[in-house]
Motif scaffolding. Structure first.
Motif, PDB file in Angstrom:
ATOM      1  N   SER A  14       0.829  -1.208   0.000  1.00 47.78           N
ATOM      2  CA  SER A  14       0.000   0.000   0.000  1.00 47.78           C
ATOM      3  C   SER A  14       0.862   1.256   0.000  1.00 47.78           C
ATOM      4  O   SER A  14       0.483   2.287  -0.563  1.00 47.78           O
ATOM      5  CB  SER A  14      -0.930   0.003   1.217  1.00 47.78           C
ATOM      6  N   ASP A  18       0.672   4.294  -2.626  1.00 47.37           N
ATOM      7  CA  ASP A  18       0.494   5.675  -2.175  1.00 47.37           C
ATOM      8  C   ASP A  18       1.546   6.605  -2.790  1.00 47.37           C
ATOM      9  O   ASP A  18       1.228   7.723  -3.214  1.00 47.37           O
ATOM     10  CB  ASP A  18       0.580   5.747  -0.653  1.00 47.37           C
ATOM     11  N   ARG A  21       0.762   7.193  -6.477  1.00 48.11           N
ATOM     12  CA  ARG A  21      -0.362   8.122  -6.616  1.00 48.11           C
ATOM     13  C   ARG A  21       0.099   9.552  -6.332  1.00 48.11           C
ATOM     14  O   ARG A  21      -0.274  10.499  -7.036  1.00 48.11           O
ATOM     15  CB  ARG A  21      -1.487   7.715  -5.668  1.00 48.11           C
ATOM     16  N   ARG A  49      -3.086  -2.459  -8.592  1.00 50.61           N
ATOM     17  CA  ARG A  49      -3.591  -1.468  -7.645  1.00 50.61           C
ATOM     18  C   ARG A  49      -3.181  -0.058  -8.053  1.00 50.61           C
ATOM     19  O   ARG A  49      -3.969   0.888  -7.960  1.00 50.61           O
ATOM     20  CB  ARG A  49      -3.066  -1.768  -6.238  1.00 50.61           C
ATOM     21  N   GLU A  53      -5.743   3.078  -9.018  1.00 46.44           N
ATOM     22  CA  GLU A  53      -5.819   4.266  -8.165  1.00 46.44           C
ATOM     23  C   GLU A  53      -5.162   5.500  -8.786  1.00 46.44           C
ATOM     24  O   GLU A  53      -5.006   6.531  -8.127  1.00 46.44           O
ATOM     25  CB  GLU A  53      -5.204   3.958  -6.796  1.00 46.44           C
ATOM     26  N   THR A  54      -4.743   5.391 -10.048  1.00 45.50           N
ATOM     27  CA  THR A  54      -4.236   6.552 -10.777  1.00 45.50           C
ATOM     28  C   THR A  54      -5.034   6.706 -12.057  1.00 45.50           C
ATOM     29  O   THR A  54      -5.826   5.846 -12.424  1.00 45.50           O
ATOM     30  CB  THR A  54      -2.732   6.390 -11.102  1.00 45.50           C
TER      31      THR A  54
END
Length: 339
Positions: A14, A18, A21, A49, A53-54
């Protein structure tokens, strides 16, 4: 100039997501990771992922190799991500330093890389590919799909092959003299093969550490945070010296001379600031291979790299200021370079 962020896939995954992103939010266009399955977590799982998330960030391996996965598996993984999220992947590929050696195998030959690049590219766009007597095709790949294959290289034969066959060239150092020499070798090879040299994307990847000023104390700390990189590059340089000799004329002395005091390498510290096998790396190599100093120093060197034909600079962020370098590049460096 495009900008990429290069990370190791250390847990928790994660945190990698992060940071990627965060990088996209401030202007980075590419997110790269190492691919060495014993030392770090599986990158392709994490790419899914990151892409979810982008919005526009492209992801890729820096670098995978044709020995730890079969070529159709590599192609299928990239093609699946593209089918899910659009053509937002790049297959960076090389001989396989840590990934192969940690598993007790030798790095791959150039001939094997050449065959793998052809298969991965063809299958990724939905064409047929020969797996050594068996011709296969992915029936589910849609029209317009593509998996660009960028090749990492240092030596003359590898540089020639990158120019002749790869969609992009990855150079893992930012020394201006060596960049000019290697980019010329790649583009000359592309032209000799009947290709448009400008179609071969040039990506320079190196650590970047932004300091508040250029005081001796600030620069000394930055060098210690980036010295590991000279040790990592030294693995490839040692291979070149064993193949061509230290002063063969095939490889610039500016690349080979600094490893004279190299004694060995422990991959358990690969790409880490605490690597004990990098004491032989002098300050001059850290300064030339990396980007350190205040924002103005980064901007000056990046403009010089762009003048040499570099299309993308990818920031290795293996140090104690990951978030800071992302934010400072987004605020001070990227806008100035691309003004």
């Amino acid at each position: 100039m495009d900008f990429g962020l290069v990370l190791q896939t250390d847990p928790p995954a994660s945190a990698v997501v992060d940071l990627m992103r965060r990088a996209e939010d401030v202007g980075f266009t590419h997110g790269w990771t190492f691919d060495s399955c014993v030392l770090w977590q599986e990158p392709f799982v994490i790419y899914s992922r990151i892409l979810a998330e982008t919005r526009h960030l492209k992801v890729g391996t820096m670098v995978t190799n044709p020995g730890t996965r079969t070529w159709e598996v590599t192609a299928s993984t990239f093609a699946t991500l593209n089918d899910m999220y659009g053509n937002r992947t790049v297959c960076g590929i090389g001989r396989g330093d840590s990934a192969m050696r940690v598993a007790g195998r030798k790095p791959n030959t150039l001939a094997r890389i050449s065959e793998a690049m052809k298969v991965i590219r063809a299958l990724g766009r939905g064409d047929e590919a020969d797996l050594g007597g068996t011709v296969v095709r992915f029936p589910w790949v849609g029209e317009g799909a593509e998996v660009p294959v960028w090749m990492a290289a240092y030596g003359p034969k590898a540089l020639k092959m990158a120019g002749e066959e790869a969609d992009g060239f990855i150079l893992q150092l930012a020394d201006l003299f060596l960049t000019e020499w290697m980019v010329k070798a790649v583009r000359d090879a592309a032209a000799a093969a009947g290709r448009d040299p400008s179609e071969v994307k040039i990506c320079v990847a190196a650590p970047a550490y932004v300091t508040e000023d250029d005081s001796p104390e600030a620069l000394a700390h930055a060098r210690e945070q980036c010295r590991w990189f000279g040790g990592m590059v030294g693995n490839h340089v040692a291979d070149l010296v064993s193949r061509y000799g230290a002063h063969s004329g095939m490889v610039p002395d500016a690349l080979t001379d600094y490893i004279k005091a190299r004694e060995g390498y422990d991959y358990s510290h690969h790409g880490r600031t605490d690597n004990p096998d990098t004491a032989f790396v002098p300050d001059e190599i850290v300064d030339s291979f990396c980007l350190i100093g205040p924002p103005s120093a980064h901007i000056e060197k990046l403009n010089a790299l762009r003048a040499l034909g570099v299309d993308q600079f990818a920031v290795y962020a293996m140090h104690d200021a990951k978030e800071a370098v992302i934010d400072l590049y987004g605020r001070d460096v990227i806008p100035a370079v691309n003004a």
